[in-house]
Scaffold this motif. Structure first.
Motif, mmCIF file in Angstrom:
data_model
loop_
_atom_site.group_PDB
_atom_site.id
_atom_site.type_symbol
_atom_site.label_atom_id
_atom_site.label_comp_id
_atom_site.label_asym_id
_atom_site.label_seq_id
_atom_site.Cartn_x
_atom_site.Cartn_y
_atom_site.Cartn_z
ATOM 1 N N ILE A 142 71.292 -3.445 48.754
ATOM 2 C CA ILE A 142 71.503 -2.116 49.312
ATOM 3 C C ILE A 142 70.279 -1.274 48.952
ATOM 4 O O ILE A 142 70.101 -0.909 47.792
ATOM 5 C CB ILE A 142 72.779 -1.448 48.737
ATOM 6 N N PRO A 143 69.432 -0.945 49.936
ATOM 7 C CA PRO A 143 68.235 -0.146 49.640
ATOM 8 C C PRO A 143 68.602 1.271 49.176
ATOM 9 O O PRO A 143 69.664 1.800 49.519
ATOM 10 C CB PRO A 143 67.495 -0.090 50.980
ATOM 11 N N LYS A 144 67.693 1.885 48.439
ATOM 12 C CA LYS A 144 67.878 3.246 47.963
ATOM 13 C C LYS A 144 68.081 4.190 49.152
ATOM 14 O O LYS A 144 67.487 4.006 50.212
ATOM 15 C CB LYS A 144 66.650 3.672 47.155
ATOM 16 N N ASP A 145 68.945 5.193 48.973
ATOM 17 C CA ASP A 145 69.251 6.235 49.969
ATOM 18 C C ASP A 145 70.009 5.710 51.187
ATOM 19 O O ASP A 145 70.080 6.382 52.209
ATOM 20 C CB ASP A 145 67.983 6.971 50.431
ATOM 21 N N THR A 146 70.581 4.498 51.097
ATOM 22 C CA THR A 146 71.389 3.972 52.194
ATOM 23 C C THR A 146 72.746 4.666 52.194
ATOM 24 O O THR A 146 73.358 4.848 51.156
ATOM 25 C CB THR A 146 71.604 2.453 52.025
ATOM 26 N N GLN A 147 73.188 5.080 53.373
ATOM 27 C CA GLN A 147 74.522 5.661 53.488
ATOM 28 C C GLN A 147 75.517 4.542 53.739
ATOM 29 O O GLN A 147 75.311 3.705 54.622
ATOM 30 C CB GLN A 147 74.576 6.675 54.615
ATOM 31 N N ILE A 148 76.598 4.526 52.983
ATOM 32 C CA ILE A 148 77.603 3.472 53.080
ATOM 33 C C ILE A 148 78.931 4.105 53.488
ATOM 34 O O ILE A 148 79.337 5.118 52.938
ATOM 35 C CB ILE A 148 77.759 2.734 51.739
ATOM 36 N N MET A 149 79.578 3.505 54.471
ATOM 37 C CA MET A 149 80.910 3.959 54.888
ATOM 38 C C MET A 149 81.911 2.854 54.598
ATOM 39 O O MET A 149 81.675 1.688 54.904
ATOM 40 C CB MET A 149 80.933 4.274 56.391
ATOM 41 N N ALA A 150 83.022 3.223 54.009
ATOM 42 C CA ALA A 150 84.087 2.254 53.747
ATOM 43 C C ALA A 150 84.788 1.913 55.059
ATOM 44 O O ALA A 150 84.989 2.767 55.918
ATOM 45 C CB ALA A 150 85.091 2.831 52.762
ATOM 46 N N ASN A 151 85.164 0.656 55.221
ATOM 47 C CA ASN A 151 85.869 0.207 56.414
ATOM 48 C C ASN A 151 87.373 0.260 56.122
ATOM 49 O O ASN A 151 87.981 -0.712 55.717
ATOM 50 C CB ASN A 151 85.432 -1.221 56.776
ATOM 51 N N PHE A 152 87.965 1.451 56.318
ATOM 52 C CA PHE A 152 89.382 1.640 56.012
ATOM 53 C C PHE A 152 90.270 0.816 56.948
ATOM 54 O O PHE A 152 91.353 0.405 56.582
ATOM 55 C CB PHE A 152 89.756 3.122 56.070
ATOM 56 N N TRP A 153 89.810 0.583 58.168
ATOM 57 C CA TRP A 153 90.585 -0.248 59.099
ATOM 58 C C TRP A 153 90.778 -1.637 58.512
ATOM 59 O O TRP A 153 91.861 -2.211 58.582
ATOM 60 C CB TRP A 153 89.887 -0.330 60.458
ATOM 61 N N ALA A 154 89.726 -2.197 57.921
ATOM 62 C CA ALA A 154 89.823 -3.536 57.329
ATOM 63 C C ALA A 154 90.806 -3.549 56.163
ATOM 64 O O ALA A 154 91.564 -4.503 55.996
ATOM 65 C CB ALA A 154 88.445 -4.009 56.871
ATOM 66 N N ILE A 155 90.821 -2.495 55.372
ATOM 67 C CA ILE A 155 91.768 -2.411 54.259
ATOM 68 C C ILE A 155 93.190 -2.314 54.799
ATOM 69 O O ILE A 155 94.100 -2.997 54.323
ATOM 70 C CB ILE A 155 91.442 -1.201 53.358
ATOM 71 N N ASP A 156 93.398 -1.469 55.803
ATOM 72 C CA ASP A 156 94.739 -1.279 56.367
ATOM 73 C C ASP A 156 95.251 -2.517 57.103
ATOM 74 O O ASP A 156 96.460 -2.637 57.335
ATOM 75 C CB ASP A 156 94.751 -0.096 57.333
ATOM 76 N N ASN A 157 94.359 -3.419 57.493
ATOM 77 C CA ASN A 157 94.760 -4.605 58.247
ATOM 78 C C ASN A 157 94.507 -5.909 57.494
ATOM 79 O O ASN A 157 94.498 -6.981 58.102
ATOM 80 C CB ASN A 157 94.036 -4.621 59.596
ATOM 81 N N ASP A 158 94.329 -5.825 56.197
ATOM 82 C CA ASP A 158 94.059 -6.995 55.359
ATOM 83 C C ASP A 158 95.373 -7.718 55.036
ATOM 84 O O ASP A 158 96.250 -7.155 54.388
ATOM 85 C CB ASP A 158 93.363 -6.562 54.073
ATOM 86 N N THR A 159 95.496 -8.961 55.479
ATOM 87 C CA THR A 159 96.734 -9.720 55.234
ATOM 88 C C THR A 159 96.896 -10.094 53.765
ATOM 89 O O THR A 159 97.993 -10.477 53.355
ATOM 90 C CB THR A 159 96.773 -10.995 56.101
ATOM 91 N N ASN A 160 95.837 -9.976 52.966
ATOM 92 C CA ASN A 160 95.973 -10.201 51.522
ATOM 93 C C ASN A 160 96.637 -9.013 50.832
ATOM 94 O O ASN A 160 97.183 -9.158 49.740
ATOM 95 C CB ASN A 160 94.608 -10.456 50.880
ATOM 96 N N LEU A 161 96.589 -7.852 51.464
ATOM 97 C CA LEU A 161 97.174 -6.644 50.887
ATOM 98 C C LEU A 161 98.523 -6.294 51.506
ATOM 99 O O LEU A 161 99.406 -5.775 50.838
ATOM 100 C CB LEU A 161 96.217 -5.459 51.063
ATOM 101 N N TRP A 162 98.665 -6.540 52.788
ATOM 102 C CA TRP A 162 99.866 -6.149 53.535
ATOM 103 C C TRP A 162 100.465 -7.363 54.236
ATOM 104 O O TRP A 162 99.748 -8.102 54.894
ATOM 105 C CB TRP A 162 99.532 -5.111 54.603
ATOM 106 N N GLU A 163 101.757 -7.524 54.149
ATOM 107 C CA GLU A 163 102.435 -8.569 54.912
ATOM 108 C C GLU A 163 102.590 -8.069 56.342
ATOM 109 O O GLU A 163 103.111 -6.984 56.578
ATOM 110 C CB GLU A 163 103.817 -8.852 54.308
ATOM 111 N N ASN A 164 102.098 -8.823 57.311
ATOM 112 C CA ASN A 164 102.133 -8.454 58.732
ATOM 113 C C ASN A 164 101.620 -7.022 58.933
ATOM 114 O O ASN A 164 102.379 -6.134 59.329
ATOM 115 C CB ASN A 164 103.547 -8.601 59.308
ATOM 116 N N PRO A 165 100.343 -6.772 58.672
ATOM 117 C CA PRO A 165 99.825 -5.403 58.727
ATOM 118 C C PRO A 165 99.899 -4.746 60.098
ATOM 119 O O PRO A 165 99.904 -3.526 60.192
ATOM 120 C CB PRO A 165 98.373 -5.552 58.278
#
Length: 119
Positions: free
Chosen positions: A8-31
């Motif tokens: 990750i280069p210096k001054d890079t802007q990073i956005m979290a992928n909340f869709w991936a978290i909300d649809n992760d089958t490891n976290l939610w059963e049948n998301p």
């Protein structure tokens, strides 16, 4: 900085992928299924918030109004439910499906019948 093998280069802007978290089958059963009871305790009387439920973002940039928002939604919804009966239209056979954009919007407009309660 290197995170999980990615540079990750210096001054890079990073956005979290909340869709991936909300649809992760490891976290939610049948998301993809609408199942609000998954956020309730076993006896269905108490709200439980998993650490990966982050509708108000995360970290130092999270929404400072989360507490106020939760209280306001509760008061608004409870006042509506005291005065109105809200039922799905019996003609509605559409599932609640969503299309991913920058925000999540309903794919189909659910139709509800709202009638004022007579006390």
């Amino acid at each position: 900085m290197v995170i999980s093998g990615f540079k990750i280069p210096k001054d890079t802007q990073i956005m979290a992928n909340f869709w991936a978290i909300d649809n992760d089958t490891n976290l939610w059963e049948n998301p993809s299924e609408f199942r609000p009871e998954r956020l309730l305790s076993e006896d269905l009387k108490t709200f439980k918030k998993p650490e990966y439920l982050i509708p108000f973002s995360y970290g130092k940039r999270s929404c400072p109004g989360e507490g106020l928002g939760v209280v306001e939604v509760f008061l608004y919804l409870s006042s509506l439910l005291q005065k109105y009966d809200i039922k799905a239209n019996h003609k509605t056979d559409q599932k609640l499906e969503y299309e991913f954009h920058f925000s999540i919007t309903a794919k189909h407009n659910p139709v509800f019948n709202i009638t004022k309660r007579l006390n």
